[in-house]
Design an enzyme around this catalytic site. Structure first.
Site, short mmCIF file in Angstrom:
data_model
loop_
_atom_site.label_atom_id
_atom_site.label_comp_id
_atom_site.label_asym_id
_atom_site.label_seq_id
_atom_site.Cartn_x
_atom_site.Cartn_y
_atom_site.Cartn_z
N ASP A 29 -3.12 10.14 12.36
CA ASP A 29 -2.34 11.27 11.98
C ASP A 29 -2.36 12.07 13.48
O ASP A 29 -3.46 12.39 14.25
CB ASP A 29 -3.02 12.19 11.15
CG ASP A 29 -2.72 13.56 10.66
OD1 ASP A 29 -1.49 13.46 10.08
OD2 ASP A 29 -3.19 14.48 10.89
N GLU B 195 -12.57 -5.71 18.49
CA GLU B 195 -13.84 -6.23 18.24
C GLU B 195 -14.00 -6.86 16.71
O GLU B 195 -14.72 -7.76 16.62
CB GLU B 195 -14.91 -5.02 18.17
CG GLU B 195 -15.29 -4.52 19.35
CD GLU B 195 -16.20 -3.08 19.01
OE1 GLU B 195 -16.52 -2.80 17.87
OE2 GLU B 195 -16.24 -2.19 19.72
C1 GLC Z 1 0.58 15.04 9.78
C2 GLC Z 1 0.65 14.89 8.30
C3 GLC Z 1 0.84 15.99 7.56
C4 GLC Z 1 -0.37 16.84 7.80
C5 GLC Z 1 -0.34 17.26 9.15
C6 GLC Z 1 -2.07 17.91 9.59
O1 GLC Z 1 1.80 15.68 10.36
O2 GLC Z 1 1.44 13.76 8.27
O3 GLC Z 1 0.97 15.78 6.27
O4 GLC Z 1 -0.08 18.12 7.18
O5 GLC Z 1 -0.53 16.14 9.95
O6 GLC Z 1 -2.86 17.12 9.54
#
Ligand code: GLC
Length: 546
Positions: A204, A256
């Site tokens: 993310d 790993e």
């Molecule tokens: C990313 C995710 C989204 C989330 C954001 C904060 O963009 O896809 O859904 O709100 O990160 O974590």
């Protein structure tokens, strides 16, 4: 295919937005039990892996992207034992499992942030986050002008006077990735899950981890508008060069473990060249191709983005990936069925406007599926895309849950419209999303027209979106020409995308108003709409055997 290339170079990965996929316990929220019950469906669809949005313990300020504990499953989604069972059963079905990892921020309920609050100013506990003094008289102004992606300032002030940074909601404090403990902790979390058998991670906000050490103000926007989180070179918090060092260390962790574990980065980079930096040989394996997702239904633009993606990723030895939709963007039939009024730029809010022709959007989405699934590399399918679901644009204000809605002062309706629970069967809500006798309503209301989009309604109907995806995915597995490899553009008029792949495969997509006569072929393998008199009409695509 007899290829020995690692699976992730050509995989089709299905995105499971867990709270909306399938509800096993009847509380109206999707869960691990629901996913387990639908594994036969995923297998029959013909996908290779699934990416599951965050399932960790979370107060759900941003539906799980605010993680309180990365080593626990949220009770709304199930238990650790169920997660382990899912991984094992998915593997038995031939499906790999890729959870989401959220390294840019944690929940404000995470022990580290709670400790930082308790320990006070100047403490080592606060060092794991980005705490600063404010500006102006008595520090009453935020430390800089950065904006939260969900609207409003990216800073919140504590009662003791200090401010902390959150590029997203205030409940999602940003971590300080200069801190060795932060780095060590995440490498340990990766190992924790790799030991439990996961096949990789979706990362993310991979482009946000490193901030400019001086946290400088963002410059005013060239169009004179308010400062926004726009991308661009030397941006103080997006896509900074130093981020790659973190991912090189992650790559060593993945290496790993046996079995080709892989990462896919959510990196909204300002150009394909910048994106390619995430996937160099010693870095991450793959990254979402948002340039493709952001391209509107236009032959010239699509061809350009295909060429630049293949060239830039190919130059660093990485496979391309193709993606049309996810849980953060308007579903693509609802994008393609509209006039484009504003170019979509990475890290800028994009909500399509104007009247929607859903039939047109669906026709284009069918053609887009055949285009995407025949391009070299891997692809992502967002749950419900294979059902042709529209964006739900008329959710009543009072049910909206995305933090964007509140944080924008009710000017941006947010992302709930692409997150409505999936219709599986039946004539009425919850359309098989929850089991019979469920005590809870689906967490977002499903429109009545969901009945025509359900898995049950479409199964066996050759004209349905579901059967188109199913056939395309199965053909993709059977045809040696598809997946990773090369493509060659064929001569075609402007507005027509035509390319061949060896051995013996041709894809043609007609985006022009002129009917296009199909090139020589021995058979039509698959068509987005029936082909008449050998002519491909507007917004139609075919796969041909030469
Ligand atoms: C990313 C995710 C989204 C989330 C954001 C904060 O963009 O896809 O859904 O709100 O990160 O974590």
């Amino acid at each position: 295919m007899t290829s020995t290339a690692p699976w992730w170079r050509s995989a089709v990965i299905y995105q499971v937005y867990i709270r909306s996929f399938a509800d096993g316990n009847g509380d109206g929220v999707g869960d691990i039990a629901g996913i387990r019950s639908r594994l036969p469906y995923l297998k029959s669809l013909g996908i290779d892996a699934m990416w599951i949005n965050p399932w960790y313990k979370s107060p759900m300020a941003d539906h799980g992207y605010d993680v309180a504990d990365f080593r626990e499953i949220d009770p709304r989604f199930g238990t650790m034992a169920e997660a382990e069972a899912l991984i094992e059963e998915a593997h038995q079905h031939g499906i790999r499992v890729i959870p989401d990892i959220v390294p840019n921020h944690v929940s404000d309920q995470h022990v580290w942030f709670q400790a930082a609050l308790a320990a006070g100013q100047g403490s080592p506990e606060r060092d794991r986050f980005v705490f600063r003094e404010g500006r102006g008289a008595e520090g009453a102004e935020p430390p800089n002008n950065w904006q939260s992606c969900f609207g409003g300032p990216a800073w919140t002030r504590l009662p003791d006077g200090q401010w902390y940074l959150h590029l997203f909601a205030p409940e999602q404090p940003d971590l300080n990735w200069e801190h060795p403990e932060v780095r060590a902790e995440f490498e340990d979390i990766l190992r924790f899950w790799f030991h439990r058998g996961v096949d990789g991670f979706r990362i993310d906000v991979a482009h946000g981890l490193v901030k400019h050490p001086e946290l400088p103000d963002l410059p005013p926007r060239p169009d004179g508008g308010a400062v926004a989180a726009q991308g661009g070179l030397d941006h103080p918090h997006w896509d900074r060069d130093e981020v790659h060092e973190i991912f090189r260390a992650w790559r060593r962790v993945a290496d790993e473990f046996p079995g080709n574990r892989k990462f896919v980065a959510e990196a909204w980079a300002p150009s394909p060249e910048r994106l390619a930096r995430y996937v160099r040989e010693d870095g991450l394996h793959t990254a979402f191709n948002f340039d493709f997702l952001m391209t509107s239904w236009n032959a010239k633009d699509l061809r350009e983005v295909i060429d630049s993606s293949l060239a830039t990723l190919g130059a660093v030895g990485a496979p391309a990936t193709w993606v049309l939709s996810n849980h953060d963007v308007t579903r693509h039939p609802s994008r393609f069925g509209r006039k484009v009024v504003k170019k979509w730029v990475a890290n800028e809010l994009y909500r399509p406007e104007g009247p929607l022709d859903f039939e047109l959007g669906t026709r284009r989405a069918r053609a887009a599926a055949l285009l995407m699934l025949s391009l070299p590399g891997g692809a992502y399918v967002y749950q419900g895309e294979e059902l042709g679901l529209p964006e739900v644009e008329d959710l009543p204000d009072e049910v909206l849950q995305d933090p964007c809605w509140e944080r924008s002062g009710h000017t941006d309706r947010g992302r709930d419209g692409c997150r409505v629970p999936i219709p599986w069967s039946g004539q009425d809500a919850p359309f098989g999303f929850s089991p019979d006798g469920a005590t809870g309503e689906p967490w977002l209301p499903q429109p009545a027209l969901w009945k025509d989009h359900s898995v049950e309604a479409q199964t066996g109907d050759d004209a349905s979106m579901l059967e188109l995806y199913r056939r395309a995915l199965h053909l993709r597995r059977d045809l040696p020409a598809l997946g990773e490899g090369d493509m060659t553009w064929l001569d075609a008029p402007a507005g027509v995308l035509a390319f061949s792949r060896e051995p013996g495969f041709v894809c043609v997509v007609n985006l022009s108003a002129e009917p296009y006569r199909l090139p020589e072929h021995s058979s039509v393998l698959l068509a987005s709409e029936p082909v008449e008199d050998g002519l491909l009409s507007q917004d139609q695509a075919v796969w041909l055997a030469r």
